[in-house]
Enzyme design. Sequence first.
Site, PDB file in Angstrom:
ATOM      1  N   ASP A 232       0.818  -1.221   0.000  1.00 61.94           N
ATOM      2  CA  ASP A 232       0.000   0.000   0.000  1.00 61.94           C
ATOM      3  C   ASP A 232       0.849   1.268   0.000  1.00 61.94           C
ATOM      4  O   ASP A 232       0.303   2.363   0.002  1.00 61.94           O
ATOM      5  CB  ASP A 232      -0.927  -0.008   1.223  1.00 61.94           C
ATOM      6  CG  ASP A 232      -2.113   0.940   1.086  1.00 61.94           C
ATOM      7  OD1 ASP A 232      -2.584   1.133  -0.052  1.00 61.94           O
ATOM      8  OD2 ASP A 232      -2.558   1.496   2.106  1.00 61.94           O
ATOM      9  N   SER A 256      -7.529   4.624   0.032  1.00 60.81           N
ATOM     10  CA  SER A 256      -7.746   3.300  -0.552  1.00 60.81           C
ATOM     11  C   SER A 256      -9.204   2.906  -0.390  1.00 60.81           C
ATOM     12  O   SER A 256      -9.802   3.123   0.672  1.00 60.81           O
ATOM     13  CB  SER A 256      -6.853   2.263   0.141  1.00 60.81           C
ATOM     14  OG  SER A 256      -5.493   2.615   0.017  1.00 60.81           O
ATOM     15  N   GLN A 306      -5.677  -2.571  -6.694  1.00 54.97           N
ATOM     16  CA  GLN A 306      -6.314  -1.651  -5.751  1.00 54.97           C
ATOM     17  C   GLN A 306      -7.031  -0.538  -6.500  1.00 54.97           C
ATOM     18  O   GLN A 306      -6.548  -0.055  -7.530  1.00 54.97           O
ATOM     19  CB  GLN A 306      -5.281  -1.030  -4.812  1.00 54.97           C
ATOM     20  CG  GLN A 306      -5.899  -0.081  -3.766  1.00 54.97           C
ATOM     21  CD  GLN A 306      -4.859   0.564  -2.874  1.00 54.97           C
ATOM     22  OE1 GLN A 306      -4.441   1.699  -3.118  1.00 54.97           O
ATOM     23  NE2 GLN A 306      -4.415  -0.149  -1.851  1.00 54.97           N
TER      24      GLN A 306
END
Length: 314
Positions: A232, A256, A306
């Site tokens: 991430d 996110s 993502q």
Amino acid sequence: MTEAARAAAADPAAAAAAVPVPMTPDGVAYGQPVLDRLVALLDLERIEENIFRGVSPAESPVRVFGGQVAGQSLVAAGRTVPADRRVHSLHAYFIRPGDPSIPIVYEVDRIRDGRSFTTRRVVAVQRGKAIFSLSASFQLDQPGIDHAEPMPEVPGPETLPTYAEQVGDYRERIGGMSAVPRPIDIRYVTEPPWLARETGRREARNQVWMRADGKLPDDDLLHVCVLAYASDLTLLDAVLARHGVYWGTDKVLGASLDHAMWFHRPFRADEWFLYDCASPSASGSRGLATGRFFSHDGSLVATVVQEGLLRVLS
């Protein structure tokens, strides 16, 4: 988690007083002591059979870092699964911003225990509300067909400048994760996004070498959770690079939304791996990014997808 480990995770300043911590030229802690704090963060406290509790570091940004809550959730799931079953995939949603000043409770639902596969669902809770949910699947090691895409040809990590060297005078403008202790050693292969916005590079791609900045214990689940944490850190940079904007240097609001990972082959997160990221699309204030993790020897070890909320303000 021991009381000492929990204290080190929640109060790095106190831990630094006990253990000498190396500092980068820009005044940010790095190295084994910082990695040890990440390991402590991932060593959740078990408060019931299927309920765990985790904390956040004192230097957290205004909300809990997404990689942290993903890694802690995966730890909670893995603590309820037999050791001979490795995690092979996870699918997660970021529901609400997490508050780093209070603990996070992780509730595990044992969805299925089959002959080859085990499925778990985890909900991370603060103040009685879900902030994150994760589904993870674990599998017994089994033989089968095998192929993989080759690793891109890139310079080796040892030939590239460190993150601190590349950030240089930009750290104050970038802020955010650039100003907190760094348990992950990052070396940019492509031009760093804070420089690309000025030089005019507009490729929706981002490549970095990464590794845990120290030595990790021989625990397969821990290595997977550290990779989930690292996944991430730079993934959405590929989206922003296409438009020449970046956190801190421009008015970009981001978060996110969801995160999926597939783990293909065993690896060690304390050895160099290439994180090759690209963005196939951005629309409706959302950007999609994909990532591939390659070990130093060229093996494809994991794939990531993502979608993030990205609002660029004028």
